[in-house]
Design a protein around this motif. Sequence first.
Motif, PDB file in Angstrom:
ATOM      1  N   UNK A  22       0.784  -1.211  -0.076  1.00 53.21           N
ATOM      2  CA  UNK A  22       0.036   0.054  -0.024  1.00 53.21           C
ATOM      3  C   UNK A  22       0.843   1.289  -0.083  1.00 53.21           C
ATOM      4  N   UNK A  23       0.528   2.306  -0.983  1.00 56.06           N
ATOM      5  CA  UNK A  23       1.379   3.363  -1.008  1.00 56.06           C
ATOM      6  C   UNK A  23       1.051   4.384   0.322  1.00 56.06           C
ATOM      7  N   UNK A  24       2.084   5.011   0.804  1.00 56.28           N
ATOM      8  CA  UNK A  24       1.810   5.787   2.087  1.00 56.28           C
ATOM      9  C   UNK A  24       0.670   6.892   1.881  1.00 56.28           C
ATOM     10  N   UNK A  25       0.825   7.372   0.340  1.00 56.08           N
ATOM     11  CA  UNK A  25       0.050   8.529   0.228  1.00 56.08           C
ATOM     12  C   UNK A  25      -1.591   8.210   0.256  1.00 56.08           C
ATOM     13  N   UNK A  26      -1.647   6.791   0.347  1.00 55.18           N
ATOM     14  CA  UNK A  26      -3.347   6.440   0.497  1.00 55.18           C
ATOM     15  C   UNK A  26      -3.763   6.422   1.774  1.00 55.18           C
ATOM     16  N   UNK A  27      -2.921   6.770   2.696  1.00 55.96           N
ATOM     17  CA  UNK A  27      -3.498   6.666   4.127  1.00 55.96           C
ATOM     18  C   UNK A  27      -4.517   8.010   4.403  1.00 55.96           C
ATOM     19  N   UNK A  28      -5.369   7.537   5.152  1.00 53.66           N
ATOM     20  CA  UNK A  28      -6.355   8.637   5.350  1.00 53.66           C
ATOM     21  C   UNK A  28      -5.853   9.736   6.173  1.00 53.66           C
ATOM     22  N   UNK A  29      -6.179  10.709   5.892  1.00 49.61           N
ATOM     23  CA  UNK A  29      -5.870  12.027   6.722  1.00 49.61           C
ATOM     24  C   UNK A  29      -4.554  12.756   6.646  1.00 49.61           C
ATOM     25  N   UNK A  30      -3.605  12.047   5.672  1.00 48.54           N
ATOM     26  CA  UNK A  30      -2.172  12.741   5.307  1.00 48.54           C
ATOM     27  C   UNK A  30      -2.399  13.781   4.228  1.00 48.54           C
ATOM     28  N   UNK A  31      -3.571  13.885   3.522  1.00 48.56           N
ATOM     29  CA  UNK A  31      -3.702  14.752   2.343  1.00 48.56           C
ATOM     30  C   UNK A  31      -3.368  13.787   1.114  1.00 48.56           C
ATOM     31  N   UNK A  32      -3.267  12.849   1.113  1.00 43.02           N
ATOM     32  CA  UNK A  32      -3.058  12.091  -0.117  1.00 43.02           C
ATOM     33  C   UNK A  32      -3.967  11.452  -0.990  1.00 43.02           C
ATOM     34  N   UNK A  33      -3.647  10.588  -1.631  1.00 41.14           N
ATOM     35  CA  UNK A  33      -4.867   9.881  -2.686  1.00 41.14           C
ATOM     36  C   UNK A  33      -5.872   9.234  -1.953  1.00 41.14           C
ATOM     37  N   UNK A  34      -5.760   8.838  -0.618  1.00 40.85           N
ATOM     38  CA  UNK A  34      -6.986   8.203   0.093  1.00 40.85           C
ATOM     39  C   UNK A  34      -7.943   9.137   0.202  1.00 40.85           C
ATOM     40  N   UNK A  35      -7.490  10.614   0.525  1.00 43.02           N
ATOM     41  CA  UNK A  35      -8.328  11.684   0.350  1.00 43.02           C
ATOM     42  C   UNK A  35      -8.823  11.796  -0.831  1.00 43.02           C
ATOM     43  N   UNK A  36      -8.349  11.606  -1.960  1.00 38.20           N
ATOM     44  CA  UNK A  36      -8.761  11.842  -3.173  1.00 38.20           C
ATOM     45  C   UNK A  36      -9.827  10.627  -3.603  1.00 38.20           C
ATOM     46  N   UNK A  37      -9.810   9.503  -2.985  1.00 41.76           N
ATOM     47  CA  UNK A  37     -10.621   8.462  -3.442  1.00 41.76           C
ATOM     48  C   UNK A  37     -11.711   8.351  -2.435  1.00 41.76           C
ATOM     49  N   UNK A  38     -11.719   9.110  -1.277  1.00 39.84           N
ATOM     50  CA  UNK A  38     -12.857   9.130  -0.577  1.00 39.84           C
ATOM     51  C   UNK A  38     -13.989   9.748  -1.216  1.00 39.84           C
ATOM     52  N   UNK A  39     -14.189  11.011  -1.637  1.00 37.59           N
ATOM     53  CA  UNK A  39     -15.363  11.170  -2.587  1.00 37.59           C
ATOM     54  C   UNK A  39     -15.774  10.401  -3.842  1.00 37.59           C
ATOM     55  N   UNK A  40     -14.698   9.503  -4.374  1.00 39.34           N
ATOM     56  CA  UNK A  40     -14.616   8.838  -5.431  1.00 39.34           C
ATOM     57  C   UNK A  40     -15.720   7.571  -4.935  1.00 39.34           C
ATOM     58  N   UNK A  41     -15.142   6.992  -3.789  1.00 37.24           N
ATOM     59  CA  UNK A  41     -15.686   5.840  -3.307  1.00 37.24           C
ATOM     60  C   UNK A  41     -17.388   6.193  -2.761  1.00 37.24           C
ATOM     61  N   UNK A  42     -17.496   7.438  -2.337  1.00 37.82           N
ATOM     62  CA  UNK A  42     -18.873   7.754  -1.903  1.00 37.82           C
ATOM     63  C   UNK A  42     -19.724   8.040  -3.140  1.00 37.82           C
ATOM     64  N   UNK A  43     -19.114   8.530  -4.046  1.00 33.92           N
ATOM     65  CA  UNK A  43     -19.864   8.748  -5.494  1.00 33.92           C
ATOM     66  C   UNK A  43     -20.336   7.303  -5.871  1.00 33.92           C
ATOM     67  N   UNK A  44     -19.248   6.512  -5.822  1.00 34.13           N
ATOM     68  CA  UNK A  44     -19.827   4.920  -6.367  1.00 34.13           C
ATOM     69  C   UNK A  44     -20.801   4.387  -5.435  1.00 34.13           C
ATOM     70  N   UNK A  45     -20.947   4.347  -4.010  1.00 32.57           N
ATOM     71  CA  UNK A  45     -21.630   3.888  -3.403  1.00 32.57           C
ATOM     72  C   UNK A  45     -23.047   4.461  -3.617  1.00 32.57           C
ATOM     73  N   UNK A  46     -23.062   5.885  -4.059  1.00 28.99           N
ATOM     74  CA  UNK A  46     -24.349   6.213  -4.433  1.00 28.99           C
ATOM     75  C   UNK A  46     -25.070   5.503  -5.388  1.00 28.99           C
ATOM     76  N   UNK A  47     -23.977   5.335  -6.400  1.00 27.49           N
ATOM     77  CA  UNK A  47     -24.448   4.793  -7.791  1.00 27.49           C
ATOM     78  C   UNK A  47     -24.997   3.163  -7.472  1.00 27.49           C
ATOM     79  N   UNK A  48     -24.182   2.626  -6.487  1.00 21.22           N
ATOM     80  CA  UNK A  48     -24.704   1.164  -6.109  1.00 21.22           C
ATOM     81  C   UNK A  48     -26.196   1.473  -5.383  1.00 21.22           C
ATOM     82  N   UNK A  49     -26.540   2.397  -4.701  1.00 19.97           N
ATOM     83  CA  UNK A  49     -28.088   2.730  -4.297  1.00 19.97           C
ATOM     84  C   UNK A  49     -28.878   2.562  -5.280  1.00 19.97           C
ATOM     85  N   UNK A  50     -28.572   3.501  -6.286  1.00 13.30           N
ATOM     86  CA  UNK A  50     -29.299   3.927  -7.227  1.00 13.30           C
ATOM     87  C   UNK A  50     -29.793   2.732  -8.350  1.00 13.30           C
ATOM     88  N   UNK A  51     -28.875   1.842  -8.141  1.00 15.07           N
ATOM     89  CA  UNK A  51     -28.778   0.601  -9.181  1.00 15.07           C
ATOM     90  C   UNK A  51     -29.643  -0.574  -8.300  1.00 15.07           C
TER      91      UNK A  51
END
Length: 530
Positions: free
Chosen positions: A494-523
């Motif tokens: 796991x790349x360090x920049x994916x860790x939550x709360x350090x301003x890295x890519x995990x933070x970038x993926x959080x809204x993407x995951x949330x949007x994807x979970x919304x798509x799941x619910x609509x499906x």
Amino acid sequence: MEIQRNGFKRESYILSVDVGTTSIRCHIFDKEAQIRGSCTTKVNLLYPEPGLVELDPEELWRGFVKVVNGAVQDSGLQMRQMETLGISTQRGTFTTWDRKTGVPFHNFISWQDLRAVELVRSWNNSCTMKAIHGVMMALHFLSKNKRFQAASLIVFSTQHVTFRLAWALRHWKQLSEAVAEGTCCFGTIDTWLLYKLTKGLVHATDYSNASATGMFDSYQLCWSEFLCCLVSLPLSILPKVLNTGHRFGSTDPSIFGVSIPIMSVMADQQAAMFGECCFDIGDVKITMGTGTFMNINTGSKPHTSVAGLYPVVGWKIGPEVVYLAEGNAADTGTAIKWAQELELFSDVRETDAMANSVANSDGVCFVPSFSGLQAPLNDPKACASFMGLKPSTTKSHLVRAILESVAFRNKQLYETMLRETHIPIRKIRADGGICTNDFVMQLTADLFGRKVARPTQHEMSCLGAAFVAGLEVGFWKSQEELKKLQRTDRVFLPRNLYRMGDGGTEGEYTPILQRWEQALKRSMNWYGNP
């Protein structure tokens, strides 16, 4: 190991066949677990109507014989050098046949088949099920027996055999007549192959396959008389359940020219778990093939789930029983194949570069739900969908969204497993065709925050069945010896920049995951709407 025949000693080998959802493959393994010969043929899925998925039993049998002969020919060895045969098969795909003639009454009904979806829905919503849940809850409260807790939480699924078999018995008169006459045999693919290989002498399955049917009591290790009575399934048609490692019989000499002992029969996901040497509690295996199957070794006790994880018998070898908790997503490889048929790419190997050629999916979300959504959502009526399409969306964005959805479902299953089992994870290994995609593997490791190992061999079910068969005949001596044969192609950290709360890519993926979970619910429940 050496086989002595007519005064001459010959090196011996293990023959192993895996019957998957899309292919049948045979490998010949030597003492070092290296492949000496291989042969593969395609499984032709039949779609007689939308939602119905079948296989021709006789075509499957011919394919089995073809790959065994082809692998031996490819190896340059002789059939009499094959010390034993191990068999791994896809689970939950079944047929029935005439006990006297061996002729099937119908095609195999695949685990992907949705013909019983309304029957499943009506049962899950029935007053009978609510009453059973209530009674079992009360019994669990009084006795603290986990069997009652499991029964109080049971939710039926189309992937289990139970209601597809009930549907067949209700709709095909010849089956009910054969049951009444005592001439009906039921079997999943492994049982059918044993019957054919032994010319009708053996009607059996093993614990790993039986436990995946939905009709098996994993706590008592027997067919569930209560469930079969409840759904009107005759116990008389069910095969005998034997150890995963066991002498099931021998192949009739007329088939391969010699008689080969059949020493292991195993369900494919459990076989992959064994092939990955996930022998210890807390070991996790992710198989990304036609579907994604995530398993965790729970040791000598089955796990009771409230979110749809399923307790299966991993294997029973001698007196030892090992249980797994399993979650799955049905349409991993199906989504990749569908995208290829739409000409989003010509070669699957292109997808990694295509996904990395763009910074993100341009807001596009893909829901991989051609066969509904499984744990933890458990909605057979959900539809597959793309959401968030724009004029700026390219093929690369679409491909990235599809690959991301595979990793996102992995994350859902993993978090469900952690939340439910409370078992510390020891190691995570991935196999199956999709694990060759570095983008999916790296994103999965990043989202897990754990390293994920990929073996040199990606098709582990064959190896697992071979390992069990080899242990039974002394070809290999112990599980510790098998661990030494394990080979890793690459470990994804796991790349360090994916860790939550350090301003890295995990933070970038959080809204993407949330949007994807919304798509799941609509499906969800799409096919339940007017």
